[in-house]
Enzyme design. Structure first.
Site, PDB file in Angstrom:
ATOM      1  N   LYS A 167      -4.132 -11.321  -6.910  1.00  0.00           N
ATOM      2  CA  LYS A 167      -5.427 -11.603  -6.286  1.00  0.00           C
ATOM      3  C   LYS A 167      -6.464 -10.584  -6.764  1.00  0.00           C
ATOM      4  O   LYS A 167      -6.119  -9.459  -7.144  1.00  0.00           O
ATOM      5  CB  LYS A 167      -5.315 -11.584  -4.758  1.00  0.00           C
ATOM      6  CG  LYS A 167      -5.086 -10.218  -4.172  1.00  0.00           C
ATOM      7  CD  LYS A 167      -5.331 -10.169  -2.667  1.00  0.00           C
ATOM      8  CE  LYS A 167      -5.138  -8.720  -2.206  1.00  0.00           C
ATOM      9  NZ  LYS A 167      -5.515  -8.385  -0.888  1.00  0.00           N
ATOM     10  N   LYS A 213       0.823  -1.217   0.000  1.00  0.00           N
ATOM     11  CA  LYS A 213       0.000   0.000   0.000  1.00  0.00           C
ATOM     12  C   LYS A 213       0.854   1.262   0.000  1.00  0.00           C
ATOM     13  O   LYS A 213       0.455   2.273  -0.577  1.00  0.00           O
ATOM     14  CB  LYS A 213      -0.980  -0.014   1.170  1.00  0.00           C
ATOM     15  CG  LYS A 213      -2.101  -1.028   0.956  1.00  0.00           C
ATOM     16  CD  LYS A 213      -3.318  -0.765   1.810  1.00  0.00           C
ATOM     17  CE  LYS A 213      -4.411  -1.769   1.460  1.00  0.00           C
ATOM     18  NZ  LYS A 213      -5.487  -1.814   2.447  1.00  0.00           N
ATOM     19  N   LYS A 265      -9.940  -4.889  -4.474  1.00  0.00           N
ATOM     20  CA  LYS A 265     -10.890  -3.779  -4.584  1.00  0.00           C
ATOM     21  C   LYS A 265     -10.291  -2.585  -5.307  1.00  0.00           C
ATOM     22  O   LYS A 265     -11.007  -1.774  -5.855  1.00  0.00           O
ATOM     23  CB  LYS A 265     -11.316  -3.329  -3.182  1.00  0.00           C
ATOM     24  CG  LYS A 265     -12.330  -4.242  -2.540  1.00  0.00           C
ATOM     25  CD  LYS A 265     -12.829  -3.627  -1.246  1.00  0.00           C
ATOM     26  CE  LYS A 265     -13.683  -4.605  -0.489  1.00  0.00           C
ATOM     27  NZ  LYS A 265     -13.524  -4.479   0.960  1.00  0.00           N
TER      28      LYS A 265
HETATM   29  P1  TYM Z   1     -10.745  -6.808   3.232  1.00  0.00           P
HETATM   30  O1  TYM Z   1     -11.845  -5.836   3.414  1.00  0.00           O
HETATM   31  O2  TYM Z   1      -9.652  -6.467   2.298  1.00  0.00           O
HETATM   32  O3  TYM Z   1     -11.331  -8.201   2.776  1.00  0.00           O
HETATM   33  C1  TYM Z   1     -12.409  -8.829   3.462  1.00  0.00           C
HETATM   34  C2  TYM Z   1     -12.206 -10.326   3.452  1.00  0.00           C
HETATM   35  O4  TYM Z   1     -12.095 -10.819   2.118  1.00  0.00           O
HETATM   36  C3  TYM Z   1     -10.909 -11.599   1.986  1.00  0.00           C
HETATM   37  N1  TYM Z   1     -10.390 -11.425   0.618  1.00  0.00           N
HETATM   38  C4  TYM Z   1     -10.238 -12.417  -0.260  1.00  0.00           C
HETATM   39  N2  TYM Z   1     -10.472 -13.740  -0.172  1.00  0.00           N
HETATM   40  C5  TYM Z   1     -10.218 -14.495  -1.265  1.00  0.00           C
HETATM   41  N3  TYM Z   1      -9.753 -13.983  -2.438  1.00  0.00           N
HETATM   42  C6  TYM Z   1      -9.491 -12.661  -2.567  1.00  0.00           C
HETATM   43  N4  TYM Z   1      -9.045 -12.180  -3.717  1.00  0.00           N
HETATM   44  C7  TYM Z   1      -9.727 -11.818  -1.455  1.00  0.00           C
HETATM   45  N5  TYM Z   1      -9.590 -10.488  -1.233  1.00  0.00           N
HETATM   46  C8  TYM Z   1      -9.997 -10.278   0.031  1.00  0.00           C
HETATM   47  C9  TYM Z   1      -9.963 -11.030   3.029  1.00  0.00           C
HETATM   48  O5  TYM Z   1      -8.965 -11.967   3.370  1.00  0.00           O
HETATM   49  C10 TYM Z   1     -10.908 -10.750   4.169  1.00  0.00           C
HETATM   50  O6  TYM Z   1     -11.155 -11.927   4.915  1.00  0.00           O
HETATM   51  N6  TYM Z   1      -7.914  -6.116   7.289  1.00  0.00           N
HETATM   52  C11 TYM Z   1      -9.109  -6.775   6.789  1.00  0.00           C
HETATM   53  C12 TYM Z   1     -10.363  -6.374   7.540  1.00  0.00           C
HETATM   54  C13 TYM Z   1     -10.287  -6.575   9.003  1.00  0.00           C
HETATM   55  C14 TYM Z   1     -10.317  -7.819   9.684  1.00  0.00           C
HETATM   56  C15 TYM Z   1     -10.247  -7.501  11.069  1.00  0.00           C
HETATM   57  C16 TYM Z   1     -10.410  -9.150   9.266  1.00  0.00           C
HETATM   58  C17 TYM Z   1     -10.203  -5.589   9.932  1.00  0.00           C
HETATM   59  N7  TYM Z   1     -10.194  -6.141  11.167  1.00  0.00           N
HETATM   60  C18 TYM Z   1     -10.260  -8.511  12.035  1.00  0.00           C
HETATM   61  C19 TYM Z   1     -10.404 -10.160  10.239  1.00  0.00           C
HETATM   62  C20 TYM Z   1     -10.324  -9.816  11.617  1.00  0.00           C
HETATM   63  C21 TYM Z   1      -9.282  -6.399   5.319  1.00  0.00           C
HETATM   64  O7  TYM Z   1      -8.806  -5.398   4.879  1.00  0.00           O
HETATM   65  O8  TYM Z   1     -10.145  -7.218   4.655  1.00  0.00           O
END
Ligand code: TYM
Length: 332
Positions: free
Chosen positions: A197, A115, A200
């Site tokens: 991957k 990032k 977003k």
């Molecule tokens: P975020 O918002 O980027 O993504 C949400 C969830 O989606 C999963 N994910 C994917 N899984 C499979 N293939 C992909 N291409 C893919 N892209 C995203 C992510 O692994 C996630 O499970 N930091 C976290 C949010 C967060 C969080 C937490 C998660 C904040 N606090 C506490 C677990 C526990 C994030 O940015 O996820």
């Protein structure tokens, strides 16, 4: 005696509409967990401002993401569905934990490196301490399991290190969390570059399928998916694009790779891509129509958010006051 249910927690950032990776890697699995665990699922609004956001758009996306949790099948009566920023204990514990996290540990986080490279004008301290806030999210609810995609495993490992360090000094304060990964969909890849991957922030509009994309758009994106110059639908090494599509098709239809290879034997990629697009559109359709209904009912949504925030606070404040006592603060 009935065994006590384990705790489960996971959050999603409201930085855009969730994509197919978020849905298959995270949201869909959450729905399957809600009967067997004490579940806490939420919207990570605090995390989202580590990248500059438009306030009006962000407010809309928080509501949209929250409504999508319900539309995906999460029941606010069974699971605690909350917005992180509605519960002040997240920011409070995050501060304490940041004093138990080393600069070197945070410097090694690949998401921070990625990032910062993407936003060189805004390498803010929040971006750096992001995984500490994530650890606070998890530890506040004494989560045993954290269902996430593969990209979050490094952050989870950091949370585990913090637990070990903190408990090592003060005794049994936090539960040691474990990742909960659905292997086949732990990393859904970009439709335009199967070595990356699905993300977003991808600028190529054909790379990601958003869960609210209409049927025609979904099918069109799959038709344009980048594959290889062969014609055989099979999971052979080097066929990353096809393997990604097979994983998605398998997740959408419950068919095994062998079934899929049999189904498309002698048929070309065109037919396969169309089938994947249709299967994904069919899979998302019920959530999309439920979303329209839930999102239109503003007072219901607000009520759910309020109740979710109260339930979350009730649990997390216990952990926070325990932490305050342990570190030596004066509490009443
Ligand atoms: P975020 O918002 O980027 O993504 C949400 C969830 O989606 C999963 N994910 C994917 N899984 C499979 N293939 C992909 N291409 C893919 N892209 C995203 C992510 O692994 C996630 O499970 N930091 C976290 C949010 C967060 C969080 C937490 C998660 C904040 N606090 C506490 C677990 C526990 C994030 O940015 O996820």
């Amino acid at each position: 005696m009935e065994e006590q249910k384990k705790n489960m927690l996971s959050l999603i950032q409201p930085t855009n509409t969730p994509h197919l990776g978020n849905y298959l890697g995270a949201m869909r699995n959450w729905v399957k967990m809600q009967n067997d665990y004490n579940c806490f699922f939420g919207i990570a609004d605090l995390h989202s401002i580590t990248i500059r956001q438009d306030p009006v758009k962000l407010r809309g996306q928080i509501k949209e993401s929250y409504a999508l949790l319900i539309a995906a099948g999460l029941d606010p009566e069974k699971s605690v569905l909350f917005v992180q920023g509605h519960n002040p204990t997240h920011a409070e514990l995050s501060w304490v934990l940041s004093c138990y996290t080393q600069f070197g540990e945070l410097s090694r986080m690949t998401q921070f490196k990625d990032k910062s490279a993407k936003h060189p004008d805004n390498i803010n301290a929040g971006l750096f301490t992001y995984p500490v806030l994530m650890a606070a999210d998890i530890l506040l609810y004494q989560a045993d399991y954290v269902p996430v995609g593969q990209d979050q495993l490094q952050h989870l490992e950091l949370a585990r290190n913090i637990v070990q360090r903190f408990n090592g000094i003060y005794g049994d304060v936090f539960t040691m969390p474990e990742g909960y990964i659905t292997k086949s969909t732990a990393k859904v890849m970009s439709l335009q570059d199967p070595s990356k991957k699905m993300s977003k922030s991808d600028e190529n509009t054909n790379a990601s399928v958003w869960v609210l994309d209409d049927r025609d758009t979904i099918i069109r994106k799959f038709k344009r998916a980048v594959t290889d110059s062969e014609t055989e639908v099979c999971a052979r090494e080097g066929k990353d694009g096809i393997i990604n599509l097979m994983s998605i098709y398998s997740a959408a239809t419950d068919k095994s790779f062998e079934d899929i290879e049999r189904e498309f034997a002698g048929k070309g990629y065109g037919e396969f891509k169309l089938a994947v697009g249709e299967a994904v559109a069919d899979m998302l359709a019920p959530m999309q129509s439920e979303f329209k209904r839930v999102f239109a009912d503003k007072s219901y949504l607000e009520q759910c958010m309020k109740e979710g925030a109260e339930k979350a606070f009730k649990v997390s404040r216990k952990t926070l006051s325990k932490v305050y006592k342990k570190v030596g603060f004066v509490t009443f």
